[in-house]
Design an enzyme around this catalytic site. Structure first.
Site, PDB file in Angstrom:
ATOM      1  N   SER A 588      -4.028   0.721  -0.293  1.00 30.23           N
ATOM      2  CA  SER A 588      -2.866   0.396   0.214  1.00 30.23           C
ATOM      3  C   SER A 588      -2.300  -1.135   0.106  1.00 30.23           C
ATOM      4  CB  SER A 588      -3.026   0.115   1.998  1.00 30.23           C
ATOM      5  OG  SER A 588      -2.169  -0.648   2.507  1.00 30.23           O
ATOM      6  N   TYR A 601      -7.248  -3.453   9.691  1.00 33.80           N
ATOM      7  CA  TYR A 601      -6.692  -2.493   8.691  1.00 33.80           C
ATOM      8  C   TYR A 601      -6.936  -3.026   7.051  1.00 33.80           C
ATOM      9  CZ  TYR A 601      -3.701   0.404   6.153  1.00 33.80           C
ATOM     10  OH  TYR A 601      -2.983   1.109   5.204  1.00 33.80           O
TER      11      TYR A 601
END
Length: 711
Positions: A588, A601
């Site tokens: 990501s 996250y």
């Protein structure tokens, strides 16, 4: 015409008819068809049942009257299955069409079997209506038989008779004068001439059995030819069943089969080792068969003796090679490790044996020796593995060897089984016409022979990556924790790419046992792994002082621990194969660029990225490459963005969820949206040899984000 009028009781025919072929000819369907369509109808009916002929085997023909496109006059045209087709699935464009008058004029050019290649080249000069479908070597076996309709099939029951030492006597005993017998001769123009001679000398015969090969039948109508073929096969089947009752054609059982679960465990451990040894130059895909017929054979006392004789029918050994490789194993006393230890020497011995066969049998001008590795591997107590350049070919090779097992069973029950003589087998395997057929095959796709596993496979990026790898020729196993989504994705991909290339497997990447089970399934379904796309994911957002330990742990469990478990299992399997591999982590932008309100996250994604770098260091010596694709804001098709994450991000940017994609697009440097297919393109590059010199690298697929620049 009712085939039952021909059916006669052979000696010792049992009352059971459960293995007999059903007459599936539908007169209401046939009445609406043109003569070529009738031929296709008959062909599809016959080819759809493997008891009649296997995939790609056999051929059919019809001589029909058609209008010559040049003169407008009626002419006789031979419609015959063309080269490389499959009776069960072919369409009308699978038939070659030849002017009969022109074809018959070619006889003067025949100079003996050595001129078969030249004869095949001449067939194209007889083409009717500019049909591009190439005529096969079997064309004269149809064109020279003076009947309107001809079938040539490879039924197990007939080949069992044809491959018996007493083949001719058995044919006479079962069929009397109705079915003739011809000694073995290689398919080609000479065989066509012999068939014509037989028909002329035996006008009442309905067909002929070709020694070690198969069955020819004929009639003056399509339905009569079909029913004739079905009837002859059924009579052979009944007779063999009657003679085999109470016998042990393979001798007494030598080994007891392992349980179904244990058989798969052994296959999952053994197949990657075999695959690694035979895939150094060209990657292979495996197929596993532990059906009752296979287990009966591999556990029998005559396994070694019969396997060494090789197969009989040319269609069989062209798919399976002349012999299988038997891996000795005592399932009651030995361990899997002992079996694995003898794989390497067994593979080397087979290569040497095959090379010696080539040297003994080669002729002046023979093609160079081909792949010397076995196609079929037999293991007592376990079953059969087959390997080929793609899954469908591996599966079909197994089906052909299953046919060979059935033939050996039938022949051994009533006589002595005989394989095709070695030189005859070689002359077909290395026939210049077979070589030409191989040369005409399309170039393999970039990922042909590769096997990929994708976690999070039912999500947007997972499905897009699967499609991209499948487009490049890979076999793909998609894994997911959502059973309903997984089932739907698997069905969709199988519909699009075929059942051979796609499999689905439930997995929870946080559970060590579930990950192990997924990789075990991968081992026996396809034979190993080349590509692992670790894509399972979640997302969460909350200020750090509002982030629960459970939320933190869930991110770490899936995005760090899950990637560790998948990466570790990939390493173990790839090292067992010894042919390298490519692992791709779907990271990501947040692995490089921190985001406020998403500490759990971002931290888990950063751990994932650093794990990939560590694995790249460890994997290089084994040829295992590990790289990362960092997407950003891939909303379309993503299940992550269908939940709280989208709402949380919308609140962060003070917008609605409907406008979120626009916000991300305008935030990017390129002002473009990012889609699953964009991420899949980067995955495909890392998975392929195009990136063979890249490991430990990152590709950002985010439309440009300065914070995420890697340097």
């Amino acid at each position: 015409m009712d085939a039952s009028k021909f059916r006669q009781a052979a000696e010792d025919v049992p009352p059971s008819r459960q293995n007999l072929l059903e007459n599936r000819w539908d007169t209401s369907v046939a009445a609406k068809l043109s003569p070529p369509e009738l031929l296709l109808y008959r062909s599809n009916l016959l080819g759809s049942d493997k008891r009649v002929t296997n995939f790609g085997g056999g051929n059919t023909s019809a001589k029909v009257t058609a209008k010559d496109p040049l003169t407008g006059h009626p002419v006789e045209v031979l419609w015959v299955k063309g080269s490389g087709g499959d009776l069960g699935t072919m369409k009308l464009d699978g038939f070659a069409t030849l002017y009969m008058e022109k074809f018959q004029s070619l006889e003067g050019f025949f100079q003996g079997p050595e001129s078969d290649a030249e004869m095949v080249r001449l067939y194209s000069h007889c083409t009717f209506d500019l049909n591009p479908r190439a005529a096969s070597i079997d064309t004269p076996l149809h064109g020279l038989v003076p009947y309107a309709h001809v079938d040539h099939m490879h039924p197990d029951a007939i080949i069992a008779i044809a491959a018996s030492a007493d083949s001719r006597a058995l044919t006479q005993k079962i069929f009397g004068e109705e079915i003739g017998w011809l000694p073995w001769i290689r398919p080609g123009y000479e065989l066509g001439l012999r068939l014509r001679k037989f028909v002329r000398e035996n006008p009442k015969a309905r067909g002929v059995i070709l020694e070690a090969h198969g069955l020819f039948t004929w009639a003056q109508s399509s339905v009569a030819c079909y029913e004739n073929t079905i009837d002859i096969i059924n009579r052979a089947t009944q007779w063999l069943e009657g003679q085999s009752e109470g016998r042990q054609p393979f001798g007494p059982q030598k080994s007891a089969p392992l349980s179904a679960e244990k058989r798969r465990e052994v296959a999952a451990a053994v197949m990657p080792r075999v695959r690694g040894l035979i895939s150094k130059n060209v990657r292979k895909i495996g197929h596993f068969d532990d059906s009752p017929a296979v287990l009966e054979f591999v556990n029998s006392g005559k396994l070694d003796e019969l396997a060494a004789l090789g197969t009989s029918c040319p269609d069989h050994f062209l798919r399976t090679k002349i012999w299988p490789l038997v891996l000795p194993f005592d399932p009651a006393k030995e361990t899997v490790e002992q079996l694995i230890a003898r794989i390497g020497p067994a593979v080397e011995d087979y290569r040497a044996r095959y090379a010696a066969y080539y040297e003994r049998c080669k002729r002046h001008g023979s093609p160079k020796i081909r792949d010397a590795n076995a196609v079929v591997y037999l293991v007592p107590g376990v079953g059969m593995f087959t390997f080929a350049a793609d899954k469908a070919t591996a599966r079909i090779a197994g089906e052909f060897y299953l046919n060979a097992i059935n033939v050996m069973r039938g022949a051994s029950a009533v006589s002595t089984y005989r394989g095709l003589p070695e030189q005859e087998a070689f002359d077909i395997e290395y026939w210049d016409l077979e070589e030409a057929k191989l040369q005409r095959m399309p170039k393999p796709k970039p990922l042909a022979g590769r096997i990929a596993l994708i976690t999070g496979g039912a999500g947007g990026i997972g499905i897009a990556s699967a499609q991209r790898l499948l487009d490049e020729g890979a076999c793909v196993v998609i894994c997911d924790i959502d059973r309903d989504a997984l089932s739907g994705a698997e069905e969709r991909l199988r519909t699009q790419y075929g059942k051979d290339s796609v499999a689905g497997c439930w997995v929870d990447v946080t559970r060590e046992d579930a990950v192990g089970k997924a990789f075990s399934d991968l081992g026996w379904i396809f034979g190993g792994i080349d590509i692992c796309v670790s894509n399972a994911g979640i997302a969460s957002a909350s200020p750090i002082d509002e982030t629960s330990l459970a939320t933190w742990q869930r991110n770490i469990d899936i995005l760090a621990t899950g990637y560790f478990l998948i990466g570790r299992q990939s390493f173990q399997l790839m090292k067992a194969q010894g042919i390298g591999g490519s692992i791709v982590f779907i990271g990501s932008k947040n692995a490089l660029a921190a985001s406020a309100g998403a500490a759990a996250y971002c931290t888990a994604k950063a751990a994932e990225l650093h794990l990939a770098r560590c694995l790249a260091l460890e994997g290089a010596v084994a040829g295992i490459r590990v790289n990362v694709v960092n997407p950003d804001a891939v909303l379309r098709g993503s299940r992550i963005w269908q939940g709280e994450w989208a709402q949380q991000r919308a609140e962060q940017y003070k917008t609605s969820t409907d406008e979120l994609e626009s916000v991300y697009r305008e935030r990017s440097l390129l002002k473009r949206s990012v889609y699953p297919e964009d991420v899949a393109e980067a995955v495909a590059w890392f998975a392929s040899e195009r990136s063979a010199k890249s490991t430990g690298n990152i590709i950002n697929v985010d439309a440009g984000n300065a914070q995420a620049f890697t340097r």
